[in-house]
Design a protein around this motif. Structure first.
Motif, PDB file in Angstrom:
ATOM      1  N   SER A   1     -74.353  75.931  -0.500  1.00  0.00           N
ATOM      2  CA  SER A   1     -73.702  75.296   0.647  1.00  0.00           C
ATOM      3  C   SER A   1     -72.338  74.743   0.260  1.00  0.00           C
ATOM      4  N   SER A   2     -72.228  74.236  -0.965  1.00  0.00           N
ATOM      5  CA  SER A   2     -70.963  73.675  -1.433  1.00  0.00           C
ATOM      6  C   SER A   2     -69.852  74.718  -1.458  1.00  0.00           C
ATOM      7  N   ALA A   3     -70.221  75.971  -1.743  1.00  0.00           N
ATOM      8  CA  ALA A   3     -69.221  77.035  -1.823  1.00  0.00           C
ATOM      9  C   ALA A   3     -68.884  77.630  -0.466  1.00  0.00           C
ATOM     10  N   LEU A   4     -69.761  77.436   0.520  1.00  0.00           N
ATOM     11  CA  LEU A   4     -69.592  78.067   1.822  1.00  0.00           C
ATOM     12  C   LEU A   4     -69.198  77.068   2.907  1.00  0.00           C
ATOM     13  N   SER A   5     -68.907  75.851   2.511  1.00  0.00           N
ATOM     14  CA  SER A   5     -68.560  74.798   3.463  1.00  0.00           C
ATOM     15  C   SER A   5     -67.147  74.978   4.002  1.00  0.00           C
ATOM     16  N   ALA A   6     -66.921  74.513   5.228  1.00  0.00           N
ATOM     17  CA  ALA A   6     -65.566  74.464   5.791  1.00  0.00           C
ATOM     18  C   ALA A   6     -64.780  73.274   5.231  1.00  0.00           C
ATOM     19  N   SER A   7     -65.442  72.367   4.527  1.00  0.00           N
ATOM     20  CA  SER A   7     -64.805  71.347   3.676  1.00  0.00           C
ATOM     21  C   SER A   7     -63.792  70.485   4.419  1.00  0.00           C
ATOM     22  N   SER A   8     -64.300  69.716   5.357  1.00  0.00           N
ATOM     23  CA  SER A   8     -63.456  68.818   6.130  1.00  0.00           C
ATOM     24  C   SER A   8     -63.960  67.393   5.982  1.00  0.00           C
ATOM     25  N   ILE A   9     -63.103  66.431   6.334  1.00  0.00           N
ATOM     26  CA  ILE A   9     -63.485  65.024   6.263  1.00  0.00           C
ATOM     27  C   ILE A   9     -62.942  64.306   7.480  1.00  0.00           C
TER      28      ILE A   9
ATOM     29  N   GLY B   1     -55.741  70.404  -2.425  1.00  0.00           N
ATOM     30  CA  GLY B   1     -55.036  70.823  -1.212  1.00  0.00           C
ATOM     31  C   GLY B   1     -55.387  69.994   0.006  1.00  0.00           C
ATOM     32  N   LEU B   2     -55.635  68.702  -0.193  1.00  0.00           N
ATOM     33  CA  LEU B   2     -55.979  67.836   0.932  1.00  0.00           C
ATOM     34  C   LEU B   2     -54.841  67.795   1.941  1.00  0.00           C
TER      35      LEU B   2
ATOM     36  N   ASP C   1     -60.407  58.096   0.105  1.00  0.00           N
ATOM     37  CA  ASP C   1     -59.730  57.448  -1.019  1.00  0.00           C
ATOM     38  C   ASP C   1     -59.999  58.200  -2.311  1.00  0.00           C
ATOM     39  N   PHE C   2     -61.241  58.659  -2.492  1.00  0.00           N
ATOM     40  CA  PHE C   2     -61.571  59.416  -3.693  1.00  0.00           C
ATOM     41  C   PHE C   2     -60.803  60.729  -3.735  1.00  0.00           C
ATOM     42  N   LEU C   3     -60.761  61.431  -2.615  1.00  0.00           N
ATOM     43  CA  LEU C   3     -60.061  62.720  -2.581  1.00  0.00           C
ATOM     44  C   LEU C   3     -58.585  62.566  -2.920  1.00  0.00           C
ATOM     45  N   ARG C   4     -57.980  61.485  -2.455  1.00  0.00           N
ATOM     46  CA  ARG C   4     -56.563  61.269  -2.744  1.00  0.00           C
ATOM     47  C   ARG C   4     -56.333  61.019  -4.235  1.00  0.00           C
TER      48      ARG C   4
ATOM     49  N   GLY D   1     -63.125  72.565  -0.817  1.00  0.00           N
ATOM     50  CA  GLY D   1     -64.446  72.058  -1.179  1.00  0.00           C
ATOM     51  C   GLY D   1     -64.996  72.680  -2.449  1.00  0.00           C
ATOM     52  N   TYR D   2     -64.796  73.987  -2.610  1.00  0.00           N
ATOM     53  CA  TYR D   2     -65.258  74.626  -3.845  1.00  0.00           C
ATOM     54  C   TYR D   2     -64.510  74.047  -5.044  1.00  0.00           C
ATOM     55  N   GLY D   3     -63.247  73.727  -4.839  1.00  0.00           N
ATOM     56  CA  GLY D   3     -62.481  73.084  -5.905  1.00  0.00           C
ATOM     57  C   GLY D   3     -63.054  71.721  -6.261  1.00  0.00           C
ATOM     58  N   LEU D   4     -63.505  70.966  -5.245  1.00  0.00           N
ATOM     59  CA  LEU D   4     -64.116  69.662  -5.523  1.00  0.00           C
ATOM     60  C   LEU D   4     -65.413  69.832  -6.298  1.00  0.00           C
ATOM     61  N   LEU D   5     -66.250  70.772  -5.888  1.00  0.00           N
ATOM     62  CA  LEU D   5     -67.482  71.049  -6.630  1.00  0.00           C
ATOM     63  C   LEU D   5     -67.180  71.343  -8.090  1.00  0.00           C
TER      64      LEU D   5
END
Length: 392
Positions: free
Chosen positions: A45-53, A90-91, A71-74, A157-161
């Protein structure tokens, strides 16, 4: 064969890897094992997510989790760098735009009061203001829009994983490639995690971070929670016209879309009536594109009447069918078994807070950064659902 670890985490996706990272950050002396059945993450799921917040939730705990997450993503490039190699996630923060008819407008107004009280910068826009800000939008049947002015958007999101995983390994966490076949339990404790290799991973604490496979892991401990994978399809298309300042738009139909590179991605709600076998599948339901998605897109954005389909994929939500909110905390009846499951499509954005929270429970016996106790598993046994109105 047996190895012993202070903590054994079942599942090495973004949730499990976040837990491992936070544990090793808070206490480098801990021995931590992350058990992941597929290190390629091809169907994760982590690799296939649309990865939004987003901040646009209707419950204070979910808003607080998102404020922690943004805050963590930044700061991810600083926090998750390994030997000077910094992840670039790429946020981008164009916001979320929820659209409502007359019937849905009161809910947006109620939510807005909660969001603003929690510190989220969310604007309510009448149809005229929507048309001025987004001239490409058909507002004829709209009564209200809710737009995040900051702290909302999307990322890699895959980059975050991979960043969580790489940092956890650099800090000393062991990743073990195996499937979990059972739990060794004695006197209300998980003594060991049993692997398909025949190995026993003895542990001081065990954590279920198995995403769509969480129910099977809980079943090994005799716990039956309404968790199941739910298939969501994402479609990729291009449009000759540009949509300036396009946020992630949630239409009144339940369809969502956002910009992605030179094109767009979009998704419809899951098809009603799908069997559990269909929900567990990762086959794309292409019928949704013609039957549901394209008509809704063309109605809301006239430029989308002429779009070109290019690709599609399907991924799983780790659905909690009790109340569509994460279940985070100690598994009832166990002293050393914790869970972080049931994120219902919010796992990627909630992974920083969930990982930190589980790590604090293990190390300190209580939350310190953010109180996630409202999301505890006991609420399912007490029949006390958390009602989240903003579900995608």
């Amino acid at each position: 064969m047996a190895r012993r670890y202070d903590v054994a985490i079942i599942g090495g996706g973004v949730i499990g890897s976040s837990i491992a990272y936070h544990l090793k950050t808070l206490d480098p002396r801990l021995s931590v094992a992350v058990i992941e059945r597929d290190p390629t993450y091809r169907t994760a799921s982590s690799a296939l997510s649309a990865s939004s917040i987003r901040q646009q939730f209707s419950t204070p705990v979910n808003i607080a989790i998102s404020r922690f997450g943004i805050d963590f993503l930044r700061r991810a490039d600083e926090l998750l760098n390994v030997d000077g190699e910094m992840p670039h996630l790429g946020l981008t923060e164009p916001g979320y735009l929820y659209l409502a008819s007359e019937a849905g407008a009161p809910v947006l107004r109620e939510n807005n009061a909660i969001q603003r009280q929690a510190g989220a910068d969310i604007a309510l826009l009448e149809p005229a203001a929507l048309s001025t800000r987004f001239p490409w939008l058909n507002t004829g049947d709209l009564a209200l829009g809710s737009l995040g002015l900051r702290d909302e958007g999307w990322f890699d999101g895959y980059g975050l994983l991979q960043a969580f995983r790489n940092k956890a390994r650099a800090l000393g966490a062991d990743y073990i490639t195996a499937s979990v076949t059972g739990l060794e339990i004695a006197a209300g404790k998980v003594e060991a995690v049993l692997l398909d290799s025949g190995e026993h991973i003895a542990c001081g604490f065990a954590v279920n971070g198995a995403g769509p496979h969480a129910a099977a892991i809980l079943g090994m401990a005799g716990v039956d929670f309404p968790l199941a994978p739910e298939r969501h399809c994402v479609f990729v298309f291009t449009c000759k016209e540009t949509l300036p300042a396009c946020p992630l738009v949630i239409d009144t139909s339940g369809v969502w879309f956002r910009a992605e590179g030179a094109g767009f991605i979009a998704g419809p709600p899951p098809r009603e009536g799908d069997t559990p076998e269909q929900q567990a599948s990762l086959d794309v339901d292409y019928g949704l594109y013609e039957e549901v998605l394209w008509p809704a897109l063309a109605h809301r954005v006239p430029a989308f009447e002429a779009i070109k389909f290019s690709n599609a994929w399907a991924g799983h939500y780790d659905m909690n069918h009790f109340d569509h909110n994460a279940i985070i905390g100690p598994v009832p009846g166990y002293d050393n078994f914790l869970m972080a499951n049931g994120f219902s499509g919010h796992g990627m954005q909630q992974s920083p807070a969930a990982g930190r929270g589980i790590a604090e429970l293990i190390l300190f016996g209580a939350y310190r950064s953010l109180d996630l106790s409202d999301l505890g598993p006991q609420r399912l046994l007490n029949n006390q659902p958390i009602i989240e109105k903003n579900i995608i």
